[in-house]
Scaffold this active site. Structure first.
Site, short mmCIF file in Angstrom:
data_model
loop_
_atom_site.label_atom_id
_atom_site.label_comp_id
_atom_site.label_asym_id
_atom_site.label_seq_id
_atom_site.Cartn_x
_atom_site.Cartn_y
_atom_site.Cartn_z
N LYS A 34 -11.87 16.90 -0.29
CA LYS A 34 -10.89 17.38 0.57
C LYS A 34 -9.33 16.52 0.60
O LYS A 34 -9.28 15.95 -0.44
CB LYS A 34 -11.37 16.56 2.03
CG LYS A 34 -11.78 15.14 1.92
CD LYS A 34 -12.70 14.43 3.07
CE LYS A 34 -12.69 12.86 2.68
NZ LYS A 34 -13.65 12.33 3.78
N ARG A 126 -18.11 9.81 15.43
CA ARG A 126 -16.82 10.78 15.09
C ARG A 126 -17.67 12.07 15.45
O ARG A 126 -16.78 13.04 16.04
CB ARG A 126 -16.32 10.52 13.65
CG ARG A 126 -15.11 11.58 13.29
CD ARG A 126 -14.46 10.97 12.16
NE ARG A 126 -15.36 11.13 11.02
CZ ARG A 126 -15.04 10.84 9.83
NH1 ARG A 126 -13.57 10.45 9.45
NH2 ARG A 126 -15.64 10.99 8.77
N HIS A 153 -22.64 9.21 8.12
CA HIS A 153 -21.55 8.45 7.39
C HIS A 153 -21.42 6.98 7.98
O HIS A 153 -21.48 6.93 9.08
CB HIS A 153 -20.43 9.52 7.80
CG HIS A 153 -19.02 9.16 7.07
ND1 HIS A 153 -19.18 8.94 5.98
CD2 HIS A 153 -17.92 9.06 7.56
CE1 HIS A 153 -17.84 8.58 5.36
NE2 HIS A 153 -16.88 8.55 6.45
N ARG A 205 -21.95 10.60 -1.53
CA ARG A 205 -20.76 11.38 -1.54
C ARG A 205 -19.57 10.38 -1.62
O ARG A 205 -18.87 10.15 -0.81
CB ARG A 205 -20.47 11.86 -0.08
CG ARG A 205 -21.63 12.84 0.45
CD ARG A 205 -21.42 13.22 1.82
NE ARG A 205 -20.94 12.31 2.77
CZ ARG A 205 -21.97 11.55 3.64
NH1 ARG A 205 -23.19 11.94 3.60
NH2 ARG A 205 -21.56 10.70 4.39
N TYR A 248 21.30 3.78 -0.01
CA TYR A 248 21.52 3.77 1.56
C TYR A 248 21.44 2.36 2.07
O TYR A 248 20.82 1.54 1.79
CB TYR A 248 20.64 4.72 2.45
CG TYR A 248 20.74 6.17 2.06
CD1 TYR A 248 21.98 6.72 2.39
CD2 TYR A 248 19.69 6.90 1.47
CE1 TYR A 248 21.94 8.40 2.22
CE2 TYR A 248 19.63 8.30 1.37
CZ TYR A 248 20.88 8.83 1.58
OH TYR A 248 20.74 10.30 1.24
N CYS A 295 15.08 6.83 -1.29
CA CYS A 295 15.56 8.02 -0.90
C CYS A 295 14.59 9.33 -0.79
O CYS A 295 13.38 8.94 -1.11
CB CYS A 295 16.53 8.67 -1.56
SG CYS A 295 18.06 7.39 -1.92
N MET A 296 14.81 10.14 0.04
CA MET A 296 13.89 11.50 0.19
C MET A 296 13.46 11.95 -1.31
O MET A 296 12.44 12.12 -1.48
CB MET A 296 14.61 12.48 0.97
CG MET A 296 13.79 13.59 1.41
SD MET A 296 14.52 15.03 1.93
CE MET A 296 14.88 14.20 3.73
N ASP A 297 14.44 12.02 -2.22
CA ASP A 297 14.34 12.66 -3.51
C ASP A 297 14.21 11.99 -4.70
O ASP A 297 14.01 12.26 -5.85
CB ASP A 297 15.18 13.98 -3.50
CG ASP A 297 15.27 14.79 -2.31
OD1 ASP A 297 14.42 15.34 -1.63
OD2 ASP A 297 16.38 14.36 -1.61
C1 LIG Z 1 -14.26 11.33 3.37
C2 LIG Z 1 -15.75 11.24 3.44
C3 LIG Z 1 -16.54 10.83 2.50
C4 LIG Z 1 -16.15 9.86 1.32
O1 LIG Z 1 -15.54 8.73 1.73
P1 LIG Z 1 -14.88 7.67 0.54
O2 LIG Z 1 -14.64 6.35 1.49
O3 LIG Z 1 -13.90 8.10 -0.09
O4 LIG Z 1 -16.01 7.38 -0.49
C5 LIG Z 1 -17.89 10.66 2.63
N1 LIG Z 1 -18.45 11.59 3.69
C6 LIG Z 1 -17.61 11.93 4.66
C7 LIG Z 1 -18.32 12.51 5.74
C8 LIG Z 1 -16.40 11.63 4.64
O5 LIG Z 1 -15.58 12.34 5.71
#
Ligand SMILES: *Cc1c(COP(=O)(O)O)cnc(C)c1O
Length: 351
Positions: A34, A126, A153, A205, A248, A295-297
């Site tokens: 993601k 969540r 999660h 994950r 700045y 700065c920005m850039d």
């Molecule tokens: C982002 C996410 C992960 C990974 O989490 P990390 O803390 O980066 O290991 C796993 N499961 C779900 C549902 C997430 O949203």
């Protein structure tokens, strides 16, 4: 045109981390990609990881990300982690994306050909169904032959006290036991590092850990390597005379004549402006100070005594020299924000 900010992604480091994490978890991984693969470049990361036997598939947060990964046709499954809108489900199903189901309404909108992963809320509060409702949803999905997997999660697996995550896991197991033939996954990176294998899980994950970062108290568990090196191009070099101010608001005054390299990376690229007056850059094997306001850039770097010229690339962070965790601390952010905050201006290349 030449990129001013370049993120080089180490295929070797990513593969190394994925092997270690899969070994520690005792199962293959669903690699979270993601947010542009935590800023590393979605396509680059997917192409590196897809051939690895340690990678079962990919997890994304947005339907659009799911479409992008599915269209890369890696042959590995893509799991969406947040609810799809009913009108998005047909295309996701057509592309083979695994759809999360956490409510009866989501189940009602699920196309019959879609594979689903039941989302169980065990304490993150969540997304997902509480265990009792999850049982009902899971039974219905199983009856329809659409229950590929179930997951939960952890809210605090990366904290020093693992008790909350373990309580969550017990609650998840109570649901999981009713669907022994389904795939099941719970651990994020904190979970993999803290717990290793978890009873009857078939995948894990780990996100941030896959990209090379562990929470402080877990940093000794695996030899994870930061995957990204961020470099910035020097646009000009000049001398600021003693007593002159740089950048700045006059936050920095040269105590002596100072050689200044102007690096063409700034907060619009994702380098935190809040790291002003703390930031350092790795130049020819030395830590050098960023002078005055970022700065920005652009940002200005003290290169006194070094042979730095326009066109050189200086290392803003990487596995050697300056760790991204340091930059995050200077900026008052966490690594997740630092990496995902890198903007589209940053070129990604695989090295
Ligand atoms: C982002 C996410 C992960 C990974 O989490 P990390 O803390 O980066 O290991 C796993 N499961 C779900 C549902 C997430 O949203």
């Amino acid at each position: 045109m030449l990129p001013r900010a370049v993120a080089t992604i180490s295929a070797a480091a990513l593969s190394h981390n994925l092997r270690l994490l899969s070994g520690r978890a005792g199962v293959p991984l669903i690699l979270p990609v993601k947010a542009n693969a935590y800023g590393h470049g979605l396509e680059e990361v997917v192409q590196i990881a897809a051939p690895l036997p340690e990678v079962w598939g990919f997890a994304v947060a947005l339907p659009q990300e799911a479409v992008t990964v599915a269209r890369l046709n890696t042959g590995k499954p893509v799991l969406l982690l947040t609810p799809a809108a009913p009108e998005e489900m047909a295309e996701l199903a057509r592309l083979g994306v695994r759809i999360p189901i956490g409510t009866a309404a989501e189940l009602a909108a699920l196309p019959p050909e879609a594979k689903a992963h039941l989302k169980v809320d065990t304490g993150m509060n969540r997304l997902g169904a509480r265990p009792a409702e999850a049982l009902d949803l899971g039974r219905e999905l199983a009856r329809r032959g659409q229950l590929e997997g179930l997951y939960t999660h952890f809210a605090s697996a990366d904290e020093p006290d693992p008790s909350g995550a373990l309580r969550q896991f017990e609650a998840f197991l109570a649901v999981r036991r009713h669907f022994p033939d389904a795939l099941a996954h719970a651990s994020n990176g904190g979970g993999v590092l803290s717990f290793g294998p978890l009873d009857s899980m078939t995948m894990a994950r780990p996100g941030l850990a896959s990209y090379g970062y562990a929470p402080e108290h877990l940093s000794g568990v695996l030899d994870l390597q930061p995957v990204m090196t961020l470099q910035g191009r020097v646009g000009a070099v000049h001398t600021a005379l003693a007593g002159e101010q740089v950048s700045y608001s006059g936050l920095w005054t040269a105590p002596r004549d100072t050689r200044v390299a102007t690096v063409q990376v700034g907060y619009a690229d994702g380098y935190p402006r809040s790291a002003t007056l703390q930031a350092q850059v790795w130049v020819q094997g030395e830590r050098r100070t960023v002078l005055g306001r970022i700065c920005m850039d652009q940002m200005m770097v003290d290169v006194t005594g070094l042979d730095v010229n326009p066109g050189d690339y200086l290392t803003l962070w990487g596995p050697q020299g300056i760790h991204p965790g340091e930059v995050a601390r200077w900026g008052g952010v966490v690594e997740y924000e630092l990496l995902t905050g890198l903007s589209a201006r940053v070129a990604r290349q695989v090295g």
